[in-house]
Design a protein around this motif. Sequence first.
Motif, PDB file in Angstrom:
ATOM      1  N   LEU A  34      34.488  46.167  24.666  1.00 16.12           N
ATOM      2  CA  LEU A  34      34.577  45.430  23.406  1.00 16.12           C
ATOM      3  C   LEU A  34      35.872  44.627  23.344  1.00 16.12           C
ATOM      4  N   SER A  35      36.966  45.236  23.791  1.00 20.66           N
ATOM      5  CA  SER A  35      38.254  44.537  23.766  1.00 20.66           C
ATOM      6  C   SER A  35      38.209  43.247  24.580  1.00 20.66           C
ATOM      7  N   LEU A  36      37.486  43.270  25.692  1.00 21.71           N
ATOM      8  CA  LEU A  36      37.395  42.076  26.536  1.00 21.71           C
ATOM      9  C   LEU A  36      36.712  40.914  25.827  1.00 21.71           C
ATOM     10  N   LEU A  37      35.918  41.201  24.798  1.00 24.37           N
ATOM     11  CA  LEU A  37      35.229  40.139  24.072  1.00 24.37           C
ATOM     12  C   LEU A  37      36.130  39.432  23.067  1.00 24.37           C
ATOM     13  N   PHE A  38      37.197  40.103  22.631  1.00 26.29           N
ATOM     14  CA  PHE A  38      37.892  39.617  21.448  1.00 26.29           C
ATOM     15  C   PHE A  38      38.754  38.368  21.642  1.00 26.29           C
ATOM     16  N   TYR A  82      46.305  44.055  25.536  1.00 30.04           N
ATOM     17  CA  TYR A  82      45.460  45.203  25.897  1.00 30.04           C
ATOM     18  C   TYR A  82      44.711  44.908  27.194  1.00 30.04           C
ATOM     19  N   ASN A  83      44.088  43.731  27.263  1.00 37.70           N
ATOM     20  CA  ASN A  83      43.278  43.385  28.427  1.00 37.70           C
ATOM     21  C   ASN A  83      44.120  43.159  29.673  1.00 37.70           C
ATOM     22  N   ASP A  84      45.366  42.729  29.487  1.00 38.62           N
ATOM     23  CA  ASP A  84      46.277  42.614  30.635  1.00 38.62           C
ATOM     24  C   ASP A  84      46.535  43.977  31.263  1.00 38.62           C
ATOM     25  N   LEU A  85      46.546  45.030  30.449  1.00 36.17           N
ATOM     26  CA  LEU A  85      46.694  46.385  30.988  1.00 36.17           C
ATOM     27  C   LEU A  85      45.487  46.759  31.844  1.00 36.17           C
ATOM     28  N   LEU A  86      44.298  46.338  31.413  1.00 37.27           N
ATOM     29  CA  LEU A  86      43.096  46.583  32.213  1.00 37.27           C
ATOM     30  C   LEU A  86      43.192  45.885  33.564  1.00 37.27           C
ATOM     31  N   ALA A  93      39.388  42.397  34.345  1.00 42.80           N
ATOM     32  CA  ALA A  93      39.482  41.893  32.973  1.00 42.80           C
ATOM     33  C   ALA A  93      39.579  40.375  32.924  1.00 42.80           C
ATOM     34  N   HIS A  94      40.438  39.793  33.746  1.00 43.45           N
ATOM     35  CA  HIS A  94      40.635  38.342  33.686  1.00 43.45           C
ATOM     36  C   HIS A  94      39.395  37.587  34.156  1.00 43.45           C
ATOM     37  N   THR A  95      38.707  38.120  35.153  1.00 40.97           N
ATOM     38  CA  THR A  95      37.463  37.491  35.618  1.00 40.97           C
ATOM     39  C   THR A  95      36.414  37.477  34.510  1.00 40.97           C
ATOM     40  N   LEU A  96      36.263  38.602  33.827  1.00 39.79           N
ATOM     41  CA  LEU A  96      35.275  38.687  32.749  1.00 39.79           C
ATOM     42  C   LEU A  96      35.674  37.812  31.568  1.00 39.79           C
ATOM     43  N   ASP A  97      36.967  37.740  31.286  1.00 38.24           N
ATOM     44  CA  ASP A  97      37.445  36.869  30.212  1.00 38.24           C
ATOM     45  C   ASP A  97      37.141  35.405  30.531  1.00 38.24           C
ATOM     46  N   ARG A  98      37.389  34.989  31.771  1.00 39.59           N
ATOM     47  CA  ARG A  98      37.106  33.595  32.157  1.00 39.59           C
ATOM     48  C   ARG A  98      35.614  33.291  32.057  1.00 39.59           C
ATOM     49  N   ARG A  99      34.786  34.270  32.419  1.00 37.38           N
ATOM     50  CA  ARG A  99      33.331  34.075  32.341  1.00 37.38           C
ATOM     51  C   ARG A  99      32.891  33.866  30.892  1.00 37.38           C
ATOM     52  N   LEU A 100      33.424  34.688  29.999  1.00 39.05           N
ATOM     53  CA  LEU A 100      33.072  34.543  28.587  1.00 39.05           C
ATOM     54  C   LEU A 100      33.603  33.230  28.024  1.00 39.05           C
ATOM     55  N   LYS A 101      34.793  32.841  28.440  1.00 42.50           N
ATOM     56  CA  LYS A 101      35.368  31.562  27.980  1.00 42.50           C
ATOM     57  C   LYS A 101      34.466  30.400  28.379  1.00 42.50           C
ATOM     58  N   PHE A 102      33.964  30.422  29.609  1.00 41.21           N
ATOM     59  CA  PHE A 102      33.075  29.350  30.074  1.00 41.21           C
ATOM     60  C   PHE A 102      31.827  29.269  29.189  1.00 41.21           C
ATOM     61  N   VAL A 199      28.057  43.106  26.294  1.00 40.00           N
ATOM     62  CA  VAL A 199      28.772  44.388  26.211  1.00 40.00           C
ATOM     63  C   VAL A 199      28.318  45.322  27.325  1.00 40.00           C
ATOM     64  N   LEU A 200      27.002  45.415  27.540  1.00 44.54           N
ATOM     65  CA  LEU A 200      26.474  46.276  28.601  1.00 44.54           C
ATOM     66  C   LEU A 200      26.982  45.833  29.965  1.00 44.54           C
ATOM     67  N   ASP A 201      26.944  44.535  30.220  1.00 42.46           N
ATOM     68  CA  ASP A 201      27.419  44.001  31.498  1.00 42.46           C
ATOM     69  C   ASP A 201      28.893  44.342  31.717  1.00 42.46           C
ATOM     70  N   PHE A 202      29.727  44.087  30.715  1.00 42.14           N
ATOM     71  CA  PHE A 202      31.162  44.349  30.840  1.00 42.14           C
ATOM     72  C   PHE A 202      31.427  45.850  30.992  1.00 42.14           C
ATOM     73  N   HIS A 203      30.699  46.661  30.239  1.00 45.92           N
ATOM     74  CA  HIS A 203      30.869  48.113  30.310  1.00 45.92           C
ATOM     75  C   HIS A 203      30.547  48.619  31.711  1.00 45.92           C
ATOM     76  N   LEU A 204      29.419  48.189  32.249  1.00 49.61           N
ATOM     77  CA  LEU A 204      29.033  48.620  33.592  1.00 49.61           C
ATOM     78  C   LEU A 204      30.023  48.151  34.647  1.00 49.61           C
ATOM     79  N   ARG A 205      30.513  46.930  34.514  1.00 54.37           N
ATOM     80  CA  ARG A 205      31.456  46.405  35.503  1.00 54.37           C
ATOM     81  C   ARG A 205      32.775  47.167  35.469  1.00 54.37           C
ATOM     82  N   LEU A 206      33.205  47.571  34.286  1.00 58.71           N
ATOM     83  CA  LEU A 206      34.422  48.380  34.194  1.00 58.71           C
ATOM     84  C   LEU A 206      34.201  49.755  34.823  1.00 58.71           C
TER      85      LEU A 206
END
Length: 277
Positions: A34-38, A82-86, A93-102, A199-206
């Motif tokens: 969830l944090s990765l979405l914010f 928070y996500n930088d800690l991940l 975290a950064h890969t998933l953030d870039r994907r959501l940004k796109f 959320v499911l995709d990000f959760h599984l990838r983590l």
Amino acid sequence: MLPIRRDLHFALPAERIKDWHEQGPFITHFFNALSLLFPQGELFFMDSVRHYRAKIIDPELKKQVQGFIGQEAMHSREHVAYNDLLQAAGLPAHTLDRRLKFILDWQKKHFPPSFNLAITIALEHYTAMLAEILLSDPSRFGDSLKGYQQMWYWHALEETEHKAVAFDVWNRVIKPGPKRYLLRTGTMLTTTVFFWLVVLDFHLRLLIADRKAGGHLKGFWRMLKFLYGPRGVFPRMFRPWLDYFRPGFHPWDHDNRARLERIDSLVEEVERSYPST
């Protein structure tokens, strides 16, 4: 209700980022997903509301919009940290953030502002529902690590505080009638599918990236109960989610302002423990 911008910082022990929740890594990574979405999600919300700012005449609503944007900006900043800690812990975290940004940048570019605002009010309803679940049941965190608890409670309280702002903007700037209702409810259906798939995709990838978390049957069972059990996240959300489809729905129909009585004491606790630098 006027949302207040609070400049808070939280102590999040980096060594516990994969396992800060009382019930272990599986549920920890649900919150981490969830944090990765914010960061990108909050920016999308701010842009969607900001687009209509010039059309808002009511001075009270203007102040609420300013407070809404201020709070969302603080949420985004703290979840970036928070996500930088991940990321530092070896998670993508950064890969998933870039994907959501796109995805969200493409959405803003190719779809009308009214549709983007409809997505915003749908997702604001989701954040309000999740916030109510956290705030109404202390067992959701139990003895989880204090700094992470404080951050999620702060976010939940402020999401409750401003839960109707984007919706009130929607009611002011979108012409009333059947088209407005169909856009609002139809968008909730499509947003529900997209939101939970992400959320499911990000959760599984983590979980996959965190090898230590994988393969534990006990942790998987705890996660199923947390999400799908009789008191789980999804059963608790179903009725308020369905309520969104009423023609006369408004977020404050469920008046949980009493939850906000906790916010001053939480802010004081955080400021005593982790003063801003």
